[in-house]
Design a protein around this motif. Structure first.
Motif, PDB file in Angstrom:
ATOM      1  N   MET A   1       2.372  -7.833   9.676  1.00 62.26           N
ATOM      2  CA  MET A   1       2.937  -6.482   9.720  1.00 62.26           C
ATOM      3  C   MET A   1       2.328  -5.652   8.606  1.00 62.26           C
ATOM      4  O   MET A   1       2.436  -5.997   7.437  1.00 62.26           O
ATOM      5  CB  MET A   1       4.462  -6.546   9.529  1.00 62.26           C
ATOM      6  N   LYS A   2       1.708  -4.590   8.959  1.00 62.67           N
ATOM      7  CA  LYS A   2       1.085  -3.726   7.979  1.00 62.67           C
ATOM      8  C   LYS A   2       2.063  -2.651   7.557  1.00 62.67           C
ATOM      9  O   LYS A   2       2.681  -1.998   8.370  1.00 62.67           O
ATOM     10  CB  LYS A   2      -0.172  -3.079   8.555  1.00 62.67           C
ATOM     11  N   LEU A   3       2.182  -2.447   6.268  1.00 65.30           N
ATOM     12  CA  LEU A   3       3.103  -1.445   5.741  1.00 65.30           C
ATOM     13  C   LEU A   3       2.305  -0.298   5.165  1.00 65.30           C
ATOM     14  O   LEU A   3       1.446  -0.482   4.316  1.00 65.30           O
ATOM     15  CB  LEU A   3       3.985  -2.053   4.642  1.00 65.30           C
ATOM     16  N   LYS A   4       2.602   0.889   5.626  1.00 67.97           N
ATOM     17  CA  LYS A   4       1.922   2.079   5.113  1.00 67.97           C
ATOM     18  C   LYS A   4       2.948   2.908   4.364  1.00 67.97           C
ATOM     19  O   LYS A   4       3.937   3.347   4.929  1.00 67.97           O
ATOM     20  CB  LYS A   4       1.327   2.902   6.246  1.00 67.97           C
ATOM     21  N   SER A   5       2.759   3.108   3.078  1.00 66.58           N
ATOM     22  CA  SER A   5       3.755   3.812   2.273  1.00 66.58           C
ATOM     23  C   SER A   5       3.087   4.679   1.230  1.00 66.58           C
ATOM     24  O   SER A   5       1.912   4.522   0.923  1.00 66.58           O
ATOM     25  CB  SER A   5       4.677   2.812   1.577  1.00 66.58           C
ATOM     26  N   GLU A   6       3.867   5.569   0.696  1.00 65.67           N
ATOM     27  CA  GLU A   6       3.424   6.419  -0.392  1.00 65.67           C
ATOM     28  C   GLU A   6       4.395   6.240  -1.555  1.00 65.67           C
ATOM     29  O   GLU A   6       5.520   5.812  -1.375  1.00 65.67           O
ATOM     30  CB  GLU A   6       3.429   7.894   0.049  1.00 65.67           C
ATOM     31  N   TYR A   7       3.962   6.594  -2.739  1.00 62.88           N
ATOM     32  CA  TYR A   7       4.831   6.512  -3.915  1.00 62.88           C
ATOM     33  C   TYR A   7       4.954   7.903  -4.506  1.00 62.88           C
ATOM     34  O   TYR A   7       4.002   8.427  -5.055  1.00 62.88           O
ATOM     35  CB  TYR A   7       4.217   5.553  -4.936  1.00 62.88           C
ATOM     36  N   TYR A 485       9.455 -14.420   5.529  1.00 66.25           N
ATOM     37  CA  TYR A 485       8.056 -14.669   5.871  1.00 66.25           C
ATOM     38  C   TYR A 485       7.103 -13.899   4.971  1.00 66.25           C
ATOM     39  O   TYR A 485       5.885 -13.964   5.142  1.00 66.25           O
ATOM     40  CB  TYR A 485       7.806 -14.258   7.329  1.00 66.25           C
ATOM     41  N   TRP A 486       7.656 -13.178   3.978  1.00 66.31           N
ATOM     42  CA  TRP A 486       6.780 -12.363   3.132  1.00 66.31           C
ATOM     43  C   TRP A 486       5.744 -13.207   2.403  1.00 66.31           C
ATOM     44  O   TRP A 486       6.017 -14.330   1.949  1.00 66.31           O
ATOM     45  CB  TRP A 486       7.594 -11.598   2.081  1.00 66.31           C
ATOM     46  N   ASN A 487       4.540 -12.637   2.285  1.00 65.79           N
ATOM     47  CA  ASN A 487       3.534 -13.142   1.354  1.00 65.79           C
ATOM     48  C   ASN A 487       2.667 -11.964   0.945  1.00 65.79           C
ATOM     49  O   ASN A 487       2.764 -10.870   1.514  1.00 65.79           O
ATOM     50  CB  ASN A 487       2.706 -14.276   1.978  1.00 65.79           C
ATOM     51  N   SER A 488       1.835 -12.140  -0.017  1.00 64.47           N
ATOM     52  CA  SER A 488       1.096 -11.016  -0.597  1.00 64.47           C
ATOM     53  C   SER A 488       0.152 -10.349   0.385  1.00 64.47           C
ATOM     54  O   SER A 488      -0.230  -9.187   0.192  1.00 64.47           O
ATOM     55  CB  SER A 488       0.313 -11.480  -1.826  1.00 64.47           C
ATOM     56  N   SER A 489      -0.247 -11.051   1.442  1.00 62.21           N
ATOM     57  CA  SER A 489      -1.128 -10.422   2.426  1.00 62.21           C
ATOM     58  C   SER A 489      -0.377  -9.425   3.307  1.00 62.21           C
ATOM     59  O   SER A 489      -0.991  -8.582   3.954  1.00 62.21           O
ATOM     60  CB  SER A 489      -1.795 -11.490   3.296  1.00 62.21           C
ATOM     61  N   ILE A 490       0.932  -9.532   3.363  1.00 61.62           N
ATOM     62  CA  ILE A 490       1.747  -8.615   4.172  1.00 61.62           C
ATOM     63  C   ILE A 490       1.927  -7.291   3.455  1.00 61.62           C
ATOM     64  O   ILE A 490       1.738  -6.221   4.030  1.00 61.62           O
ATOM     65  CB  ILE A 490       3.113  -9.255   4.482  1.00 61.62           C
ATOM     66  N   SER A 491       2.283  -7.352   2.187  1.00 64.17           N
ATOM     67  CA  SER A 491       2.465  -6.131   1.411  1.00 64.17           C
ATOM     68  C   SER A 491       2.373  -6.467  -0.064  1.00 64.17           C
ATOM     69  O   SER A 491       2.943  -7.463  -0.522  1.00 64.17           O
ATOM     70  CB  SER A 491       3.811  -5.483   1.718  1.00 64.17           C
ATOM     71  N   ILE A 562       8.040 -16.237  -9.736  1.00 67.18           N
ATOM     72  CA  ILE A 562       7.336 -14.999 -10.102  1.00 67.18           C
ATOM     73  C   ILE A 562       5.840 -15.121  -9.852  1.00 67.18           C
ATOM     74  O   ILE A 562       5.173 -14.126  -9.522  1.00 67.18           O
ATOM     75  CB  ILE A 562       7.612 -14.638 -11.577  1.00 67.18           C
ATOM     76  N   SER A 563       5.285 -16.316  -9.954  1.00 67.29           N
ATOM     77  CA  SER A 563       3.842 -16.506  -9.753  1.00 67.29           C
ATOM     78  C   SER A 563       3.404 -16.146  -8.338  1.00 67.29           C
ATOM     79  O   SER A 563       2.217 -15.892  -8.095  1.00 67.29           O
ATOM     80  CB  SER A 563       3.458 -17.960 -10.051  1.00 67.29           C
ATOM     81  N   ASN A 564       4.347 -16.117  -7.402  1.00 69.82           N
ATOM     82  CA  ASN A 564       4.018 -15.747  -6.026  1.00 69.82           C
ATOM     83  C   ASN A 564       3.788 -14.246  -5.855  1.00 69.82           C
ATOM     84  O   ASN A 564       3.277 -13.805  -4.827  1.00 69.82           O
ATOM     85  CB  ASN A 564       5.147 -16.170  -5.089  1.00 69.82           C
ATOM     86  N   PHE A 565       4.203 -13.461  -6.832  1.00 66.93           N
ATOM     87  CA  PHE A 565       4.175 -12.008  -6.695  1.00 66.93           C
ATOM     88  C   PHE A 565       3.129 -11.357  -7.595  1.00 66.93           C
ATOM     89  O   PHE A 565       2.929 -10.177  -7.569  1.00 66.93           O
ATOM     90  CB  PHE A 565       5.566 -11.440  -7.009  1.00 66.93           C
TER      91      PHE A 565
END
Length: 565
Positions: A1-7, A485-491, A562-565
């Motif tokens: 799932m690709k997340l497109k966001s702005e800050y 299911y989150w991982n760094s490749s998702i967002s 924390i090492s996962n993030f």
């Protein structure tokens, strides 16, 4: 799932007057298209079902102005006509035509004045005029005379002696005599003389061209001896407005009671309000003789829902005598009120109901700008939600095909965007300090809050594993599988970090294709909020987590997570 966001987070250090743009927090949840549904509504207690439709959206429309039957001049003329006709033996000397109320149009020049007005509990305000017949219902009204950038005018009727908020421009449209609200006649309202009060009102309505000839009249039954009438006083029987407000939830596949909704019964300058209970039931408690204009004003003390950027959102109900029961549904051709209802559910919980010990929003009239379309403002086309410190923008449709988000996604997004504002209030130095918080921390915290609060809501409604690691629906985070299911490749920034601190599930043992090791559990998000003001990134978060860890958690386990993030 690709997340497109702005800050981009914006606001001021006090009450918003003009936006000072510092940063921007927004979310996009991309999910598969959801097929349109046919609601299977339980008809119990919905004996006069009204469904929303495209014609009830957009701007309200009003008939041309007619003479005001409640002005002193018109009331005096009506009273004199009745005296001269000699058909009635009412004691007309009991009427003392004098100013009892004033009809006012406030003209706030900025958001500060508008906030002052809308937090004054002595005022019952409308964004539209009270003395013109509504001919097309809508979700908002904006007077064409209002300059760009200025808040909507606010109409109201107040007792003649009532003081008004200082410094806010206003126009007294009319000085009124309201027999039905005359303090000198209160003790006569439940006596036979009440028919004479109604007679005076009717006569003024007839002389000004406002009498509703479509209504069936019933003879008034009078007590013996008190009053003699040569000609029957034709007065309808009294009735008290009440009903049930429900909304269809396409996650639950049923209609549910809509709690905490402000329902109004309005006839000319008399307005009565009631708040729906947990079943959606309301009872105005005040009796009327004639039909009223029912409506919903989507606001409470701590929040207000806007129809996009056009101002306060409404639902215009029917002009009728009798119960008003409403089931709010939506279709692909119109669903603004359906969106307002689900945003209302989330805002009500955040401000007044159980949120698992989390911090409340803590301000008056937090504004939700709700759009019945996909995101597209300022080129943020993929964003479902956007936060501007004291305003949250919620877009109801997905950009890929324009289908609506589901009820629980609207709900969770509202919680998410509200959480950004509570996060800001936690920070001691407000926006200055918030600007130093990493995007990963800001977004992951908001995900944790929406996960907690939306779970409370939907598990309480019967989905016992809602947003758990074993819960699958075709929706976005954090609903599907509890975002495990989150991982760094998702967002990079929208992570499961705060969820993983709270839950007792280690996704390392799951069948997800790419997974992280989560040996940590037992934290409370409410406790984390107590030291969140000292958290700017992963390093400071790790320090705070170790200093405030549960007895079952080790520093090594914290480092591993924390090492996962």
């Amino acid at each position: 799932m690709k997340l497109k966001s702005e800050y981009l987070f914006s606001g001021t250090l006090s009450i918003v007057c003009t936006f000072v743009i510092f940063s921007f927090l927004s979310c996009n949840k991309e999910i598969p298209q959801i097929n349109s549904f046919q609601s299977n509504i339980n008809q119990e207690n919905l004996n006069s079902l009204v469904e929303t439709s495209p014609i009830s959206q957009d701007s309200m429309e009003f008939a041309s102005q007619t003479p005001n039957p409640y002005t002193l001049l018109n009331m005096e003329a009506a009273l004199q006509f009745l005296i001269d006709s000699s058909d009635f033996e009412c004691d007309f000397t009991k009427f003392i035509i004098r100013p009892t109320h004033k009809y006012i149009k406030f003209k706030p020049i900025d958001s500060i004045q508008n906030l002052i007005l809308n937090t004054d509990s002595n005022l019952v305000l409308f964004d539209y005029p009270l003395d013109r017949k509504l001919i097309k219902g809508g979700t908002y009204y904006r007077d064409p005379a209002i300059p760009d950038g200025q808040p909507n005018y606010q109409w109201c009727c107040v007792p003649i002696e009532q003081s008004l908020p200082f410094g806010i421009p206003f126009e007294v449209i009319s000085i009124l005599y309201l027999p039905e609200l005359d303090p000198n006649l209160v003790e006569l309202y439940n006596t036979p003389f009440d028919g004479c009060i109604n007679l005076l009102i009717d006569q003024s309505m007839k002389m000004t061209g406002n009498f509703d000839t479509t209504q069936t009249k019933m003879d008034l039954t009078l007590g013996a001896g008190e009053i003699k009438i040569k000609k029957s006083v034709q007065s309808p029987s009294k009735w008290a407005p009440k009903g049930i407000i429900k909304i269809f939830d396409d996650r639950l596949l049923t209609a549910i009671g809509l709690e905490g909704v402000k329902v109004r019964a309005h006839r000319w300058f008399e307005t009565r309000e009631s708040i729906t209970n947990a079943s959606g039931f309301y009872n105005i408690g005040q009796e009327f003789r004639y039909p009223v204009d029912y409506s919903i004003k989507w606001e409470r003390g701590d929040f207000a829902i806007h129809s996009g950027d056009m101002g306060q959102a409404y639902f215009n109900g029917p002009h009728q005598k009798g119960d008003w029961n409403l089931n709010i549904t939506r279709s692909n051709s119109g669903g603004a009120s359906w969106l307002y209802g689900h945003v209302h559910r989330a805002a009500l919980r955040y401000c007044y109901k159980d949120i698992g010990g989390l911090r409340r929003l803590g301000q008056k009239k937090f504004a939700y700008w709700v759009f019945d379309r996909a995101g597209g403002w300022h080129n943020h086309s993929g964003n479902q939600g956007v936060n501007y410190a004291q305003i949250a923008r919620i877009n109801g449709k997905k950009s890929d095909g324009g289908q609506y988000y589901t009820a629980d996604e609207i709900y969770s997004t509202t919680i998410h965007e509200t959480a950004h504002s509570t996060h800001l209030k936690i920070m001691n130095a407000g926006l200055i300090q918030m600007s130093q918080v990493s995007r990963k921390i800001a977004e992951s915290y908001a995900i944790g809050v929406e996960w907690v609060i939306t779970q409370i809501e939907y598990r309480g409604l019967g989905i016992v594993n809602y947003s758990g690691h074993d819960y699958y629906v075709a929706a976005g985070f954090p609903i599907k599988y509890g975002y495990q299911y989150w991982n760094s490749s998702i967002s990079e920034d929208y992570t499961s970090l705060f969820i993983d601190l709270i839950d007792d599930y280690n996704q390392n043992s799951s069948l997800f294709s790419t997974k992280i090791n989560d040996p940590v559990s037992g934290y409370s998000l409410g406790d984390i909020e107590s030291y969140l003001k000292n958290v700017y990134g992963l390093t400071s978060l790790t320090t705070q987590l170790k200093a405030n860890k549960p007895s079952s958690v080790s520093d090594a386990q914290i480092d591993e997570l924390i090492s996962n993030f």
